[in-house]
Write an enzyme that holds these catalytic residues in place. Structure first.
Site, mmCIF file in Angstrom:
data_model
loop_
_atom_site.group_PDB
_atom_site.id
_atom_site.type_symbol
_atom_site.label_atom_id
_atom_site.label_comp_id
_atom_site.label_asym_id
_atom_site.label_seq_id
_atom_site.Cartn_x
_atom_site.Cartn_y
_atom_site.Cartn_z
ATOM 1 N N GLY A 89 0.630 -1.125 -0.049
ATOM 2 C CA GLY A 89 0.107 -0.087 -0.058
ATOM 3 C C GLY A 89 0.819 1.336 0.072
ATOM 4 O O GLY A 89 2.051 1.305 -0.244
ATOM 5 N N ILE A 91 0.572 5.669 1.677
ATOM 6 C CA ILE A 91 0.456 6.229 2.988
ATOM 7 C C ILE A 91 -0.540 6.455 3.861
ATOM 8 O O ILE A 91 -1.619 6.382 3.416
ATOM 9 C CB ILE A 91 1.269 7.640 2.730
ATOM 10 C CG1 ILE A 91 1.815 8.138 4.147
ATOM 11 C CG2 ILE A 91 0.243 8.411 2.337
ATOM 12 C CD1 ILE A 91 2.678 9.515 4.196
ATOM 13 N N GLY A 162 -3.575 -3.100 5.467
ATOM 14 C CA GLY A 162 -1.876 -3.053 4.729
ATOM 15 C C GLY A 162 -1.351 -4.226 5.248
ATOM 16 O O GLY A 162 -1.317 -4.499 6.592
ATOM 17 N N VAL A 174 -4.974 -4.208 10.166
ATOM 18 C CA VAL A 174 -6.016 -3.489 9.952
ATOM 19 C C VAL A 174 -5.974 -2.370 10.760
ATOM 20 O O VAL A 174 -5.732 -2.543 12.027
ATOM 21 C CB VAL A 174 -7.601 -4.234 9.805
ATOM 22 C CG1 VAL A 174 -7.667 -5.420 8.896
ATOM 23 C CG2 VAL A 174 -7.752 -4.959 11.538
ATOM 24 N N CYS A 191 -3.690 6.647 1.423
ATOM 25 C CA CYS A 191 -3.419 5.305 0.576
ATOM 26 C C CYS A 191 -3.571 5.781 -0.815
ATOM 27 O O CYS A 191 -3.835 4.932 -1.800
ATOM 28 C CB CYS A 191 -4.932 4.721 0.959
ATOM 29 S SG CYS A 191 -5.068 4.203 2.376
#
EC number: 2.3.1.181
Length: 251
Positions: A89, A91, A162, A174, A191
């Site tokens: 993923g 940020i 992520g 999560v 994200c």
């Protein structure tokens, strides 16, 4: 995130390598780097079959973390530091009022990363829906749990995912927005998604929803989803481009 194929395991079977009960650790408010180091230690021990699967239940002090697909334009504009994490993923932000759960799970062979992520999503969708958030589900192409646009708000993410798989063991996990501030998200592209919003359960339900209120339902739902007792269903209400597709990984 929609699977482009059928999962490797039947939906009603466990994706875990072990049938032993998952061990729960409640860590309270813990520094991100300290929790990351602890995850790595546990993941190594789990890969060596020295410990059972774990769920780490915690909150972090305010921190930005950047996954391997984070791009320069995603980074904060407020000058705060960023921790480069080894998860997938882009940020995101973590902070008080956000329930973070790190499953340290040894996955059964053959390892199916997409199915694992979808099971995590299914658990969170169940929890958020049971809290009373109407229409919570997936946006195909984007991981996490989303709430459809309403009352002048755009589609908004209430829970993020992520992960990393190392030696067959999942780590990271999560985050569910309970009653945290959303201010820190305004200084990043969360994200890597610029055309959607963020929300919290407190905002959606118009009452204070504490982290503690979500802990037990989340533990149960994650356990059920990984075991196949909670079956992945179609909760999609939209689709969008994958914000990580074809992006270079950080070295």
């Amino acid at each position: 995130m929609t699977a482009p194929r059928d999962p490797f395991f039947p939906a009603d079977l466990s994706i875990r390598a072990s049938a032993e009960p998952i061990e729960i650790q409640r860590l309270g408010l813990i520094d991100y780097q300290e929790a990351w180091d602890y995850q790595a230690e546990l993941a190594t021990r789990r890969a060596n079959d020295e410990i059972p699967d774990q769920l780490l239940i915690l909150e972090h002090p305010s921190v930005y973390t950047a996954g391997k697909r984070t791009q320069p334009e995603d980074l904060p504009t407020n000058g705060l530091p960023v921790i480069n994490a080894d998860r997938g993923g882009r940020i995101t932000w973590h902070g008080p009022g956000q329930l973070v759960i790190y499953p340290i799970i040894k996955l059964a062979d053959p390892i199916d990363v997409v199915d694992y992520v979808r099971r995590l999503e299914e658990a969170l969708i169940q929890v958020v829906g049971d809290m009373g958030v109407a229409g919570a589900g997936r946006i195909d192409g984007r991981s996490g749990v989303w709430v459809p646009a309403h009352d002048g708000w755009v589609d908004s993410k209430v829970a993020a995912i992520g992960i990393r798989i190392t030696r067959g063991v999942a780590m990271h996990g999560v985050a569910i927005n309970c009653n945290n501030t959303l201010d820190f998200y305004e200084h990043i592209i969360p994200c890597g998604i610029a055309d959607a919003g963020l929300s919290t359960l407190s905002r959606e339900l118009k009452r204070d929803v504490s982290v503690e209120e979500l802990v037990e339902p989340s533990i149960r739902a994650l356990d059920d989803a990984l075991a196949g007792r909670l079956v992945v269903s179609d909760h999609s209400f939209g689709s969008a481009p994958d914000p990580t597709k074809n992006l270079p990984k950080r070295g």
